[in-house]
Scaffold this active site. Sequence first.
Site: not given
Ligand code: BES
Ligand code: MN
Ligand code: MN
Length: 457
Positions: A88, A152
């Site tokens: 996603d 995710e």
């Molecule tokens: N891939 C990201 C997280 C990320 C990006 C970690 C760059 C380290 C470096 C992930 O898809 C993401 O966006 N996570 C969300 C959290 C989620 C609970 C919606 C975020 O970090 O905002």
């Molecule tokens: Mn991600």
């Molecule tokens: Mn992300």
Amino acid sequence: MEQLQSYLEANKERFLNELIELLRIPSVSADEKFAPDVNRAAEFVKQQLINAGVDKAEICPTKGYPVVYGEKIIDTKLPTVLVYGHYDVQPADPYELWNSPPFEPVVKDGNIYARGACDDKGQMYMHVKAFEMMMKNNTLPCNVKFMIEGEEEVGSVNLGSFAEANKEKLKSDVVLISDTSMIANDVPSITIGLRGLTYLEVEVTGPNRDLHSGVYGGAVANPINILCDMISSLHDKDRRVTIPGFYDDVQEVSKTEREQMARAPFDLNDYKKHLDINQELGEKGYSTLERVSIRPTLDVNGIWGGYVGQGAKTVLPSKAFAKISMRLVPNQKSDKIMKLFEDHFKKIAPPYVKVKVMPHHGGEAAVTPTDSVAYKAAAKAMEKTFGKTPIPMRTGGSIPIVTMFEQVLGVKSVLFGFGLDSDAIHSPNEKYGLFNYYKGIETLPYFYQYFSEMSAK
Ligand code: BES
Ligand code: MN
Ligand code: MN
């Protein structure tokens, strides 16, 4: 391994075209209108796993979007790698800021531009192609399981119960995830820490209907004005969060680790230039790198209310809203922080408005070990293909499943990301470097090789 290199060379174009096909599917999990596309992306991933050579692949339903599961078991006595990724993507809004449409991938100047190019389709798909290379060249040294989810970007809310119900199926020795970034293409790094998250929405209500701002303005509380006051009170002059108890559980990082962190290459001037800001801002007493990794934060993600259409409308709105997130560090608990926020926000609400706090999702911070076989194998693989030892570093984003997998499955993760912070994930014009895509595909088989060799000892 040389045969893999020539296989990669011979199949580069197809590897890219398949990724482009996946990027064309607007699998935005946050917006219902894309539901058929999200499911289509799951089907695509399943089919590609089959083409790459898994023994079986299936679409596992959950209460939300399905998990794509695939496995290749060559010998139950050998170690098992569980690959996690997500199919996603974030919403592409605002569309008008994209130089080319977000779901019509464009290859330009060595990058592929599209929503999800880096986060996480490009990075996840490297694993499918690395697996294909090992299968077609008979070099897969251990068992592989794939668990590619579709929620995710909306908090992985159904993944905990999925993991609980499928412990045997997901049994593995390490979780391998490419969903983070490196410092630079010539400065490889491996992420060893992620922040947690608490996400919520607030609603502030003033009068029972929108009012004429001339007839009533000055005598009745404007909920947008009040919400702004309340939000600005959430930080003090040192940019510390004012919610009582917010820092209570924060794990302080040792002087030695802070000194180590300070050695990571980082240029504040480049950083500011890249973002077009004159000055950075953050919690007093911490460096920029520390502020985005080992310190908790509070940010408004969106704020709305009243009239935002064309022209002017003189209105004193009835309601104001905001979406607020807090990034958490190890030892803080997402649920507890939610409660602290809610209690505090209600307490500071003046008598002339009513407030509601609506929790969204959350997740815990994670720190992954650097002394594990899996970490060492990943570092050695990067040394092999980048010619440099990767720098271990903590980062500010969140992947809530890392802690969840540790708790439910008892398995630790390696955050083997190949993106760059400049890839503009979640922003307009998201991209992924072709260098990074192919380098990832080249590096992953070495991880499998070293991990299997080092596990056998
Ligand atoms: N891939 C990201 C997280 C990320 C990006 C970690 C760059 C380290 C470096 C992930 O898809 C993401 O966006 N996570 C969300 C959290 C989620 C609970 C919606 C975020 O970090 O905002
Ligand atoms: Mn991600
Ligand atoms: Mn992300």
